[in-house]
Enzyme design. Structure first.
Site, mmCIF file in Angstrom:
data_model
loop_
_atom_site.group_PDB
_atom_site.id
_atom_site.type_symbol
_atom_site.label_atom_id
_atom_site.label_comp_id
_atom_site.label_asym_id
_atom_site.label_seq_id
_atom_site.Cartn_x
_atom_site.Cartn_y
_atom_site.Cartn_z
ATOM 1 N N GLY A 1 9.065 -9.413 1.336
ATOM 2 C CA GLY A 1 8.660 -10.812 1.434
ATOM 3 C C GLY A 1 9.505 -11.680 2.339
ATOM 4 O O GLY A 1 9.225 -12.873 2.471
ATOM 5 N N GLU B 1 0.361 -5.496 1.143
ATOM 6 C CA GLU B 1 1.352 -4.442 0.946
ATOM 7 C C GLU B 1 0.655 -3.203 0.423
ATOM 8 O O GLU B 1 -0.036 -3.251 -0.591
ATOM 9 C CB GLU B 1 2.437 -4.900 -0.027
ATOM 10 C CG GLU B 1 3.460 -3.840 -0.380
ATOM 11 C CD GLU B 1 4.111 -3.195 0.842
ATOM 12 O OE1 GLU B 1 4.234 -1.942 0.844
ATOM 13 O OE2 GLU B 1 4.482 -3.918 1.778
ATOM 14 N N ALA C 1 2.181 -5.672 6.472
ATOM 15 C CA ALA C 1 3.086 -4.863 5.643
ATOM 16 C C ALA C 1 4.167 -5.796 5.117
ATOM 17 O O ALA C 1 5.256 -5.883 5.679
ATOM 18 C CB ALA C 1 3.674 -3.724 6.453
ATOM 19 N N ALA C 2 3.869 -6.494 4.025
ATOM 20 C CA ALA C 2 4.588 -7.715 3.686
ATOM 21 C C ALA C 2 5.844 -7.548 2.828
ATOM 22 O O ALA C 2 6.759 -8.367 2.916
ATOM 23 C CB ALA C 2 3.634 -8.690 2.986
ATOM 24 N N ALA C 3 5.894 -6.550 1.948
ATOM 25 C CA ALA C 3 7.022 -6.447 1.019
ATOM 26 C C ALA C 3 8.316 -6.134 1.781
ATOM 27 O O ALA C 3 8.280 -5.452 2.806
ATOM 28 C CB ALA C 3 6.745 -5.369 -0.025
ATOM 29 N N CYS D 1 11.802 -0.959 12.686
ATOM 30 C CA CYS D 1 13.252 -0.716 12.694
ATOM 31 C C CYS D 1 13.563 0.723 13.065
ATOM 32 O O CYS D 1 14.601 1.266 12.710
ATOM 33 C CB CYS D 1 13.869 -1.067 11.346
ATOM 34 S SG CYS D 1 13.124 -0.229 9.938
ATOM 35 N N LYS E 1 9.759 -11.790 5.679
ATOM 36 C CA LYS E 1 8.968 -12.311 6.788
ATOM 37 C C LYS E 1 7.779 -13.127 6.285
ATOM 38 O O LYS E 1 7.380 -14.107 6.913
ATOM 39 C CB LYS E 1 8.505 -11.166 7.690
ATOM 40 C CG LYS E 1 9.647 -10.387 8.333
ATOM 41 C CD LYS E 1 9.124 -9.223 9.153
ATOM 42 C CE LYS E 1 10.252 -8.354 9.683
ATOM 43 N NZ LYS E 1 10.940 -7.613 8.572
#
Length: 236
Positions: free
Chosen positions: A104, A124, A100-102, A222, A106
């Site tokens: 960016g 993403e 789950a990249a967006a 989070c 991480k």
């Protein structure tokens, strides 16, 4: 509880991560000193710093250094998952998946830790967020990333045991972001938390199957509703 609420009302300290794909930490420190920026090291990330800077004329995001990709404005807590993935001695990874990249932060940190070698799949699910992910990857000089736009639940079935390391920064209810977004709790409900927990369980199961035997998987979120979520993931 009162102490917790008061802590949530305090603003976050601004933090940045030096992008070692384009500069060195020592060179950036000199540049920061020349600009009057005060840097305080973040213990869990060698390239991370809390920063004090006069942004009255030029915000950090509009500086030439940021636009050139020399640093990424990234929360200190966001630097933890990639650092954890590379904390062990067996972290010379050839194939890494960011599920789950967006936007960016991480992903670019992982690319820097990989020194732009090997293959980094940055996935993403939200098509609307792929554009900003691509922009940050380009700005930071990442050259080993392949972008994809899939529901990450497919990776376990499509690419079983293909990745040396996987980062799953799972979608969540977001109440842990209340210090930077006071509206984060407006849409919170028990039902939505249960639904998200079920999605997270599917994602971590997919990640487990996509991971090579002996590989490393870091899960982060989070959310503060950890008891309910962890109970749904207790089989792992």
């Amino acid at each position: 509880m009162t102490d917790f609420v008061e802590a949530c009302r305090k603003p976050l300290r601004k933090s940045i991560r030096v992008n070692t794909l384009k500069t060195t930490v020592d060179a950036f420190k000199i540049n920061a000193q020349n600009k009057g920026w005060i840097l305080n090291p973040i213990p869990w990330c060698q390239e991370g710093f809390w920063i004090e800077a006069d942004e009255s004329e030029v915000p950090l995001g509009n500086t030439a250094e940021h636009m050139a990709g020399l640093f990424y404005i990234q929360e200190a807590s966001s630097m933890l998952p990639p650092s954890a993935l590379y904390a062990g001695e067996d972290s010379d990874y050839e194939a890494v998946l960011d599920m789950a990249a967006a936007p960016g932060s991480k992903t670019t940190q992982l690319a820097a830790l990989m020194e732009n070698s090997g293959v980094l799949v940055a996935n993403e699910f939200a098509a609307s967020r792929v554009k900003v992910l691509h922009a940050n990857i380009e700005r930071c000089g990442v050259r080993n990333a392949a972008l994809s736009n899939y529901d990450a639940r497919v990776f376990g079935g499509w690419l079983p045991e293909q990745f040396d390391a996987i980062l799953l920064d799972a979608p969540c209810s977001g109440e842990g972001t209340v210090r930077k977004d006071p509206d984060a709790m407006k849409n919170w409900s028990l039902n939505s938390t249960a639904e998200i927990a079920a999605t997270q369980k599917d994602l971590i199961e997919s990640a487990f199957h996509a991971l090579k035997v002996g590989g490393n998987l870091v899960y982060s979120t989070c959310a503060l509703s950890l008891r309910r979520i962890s109970r749904s993931l207790s089989i792992y």
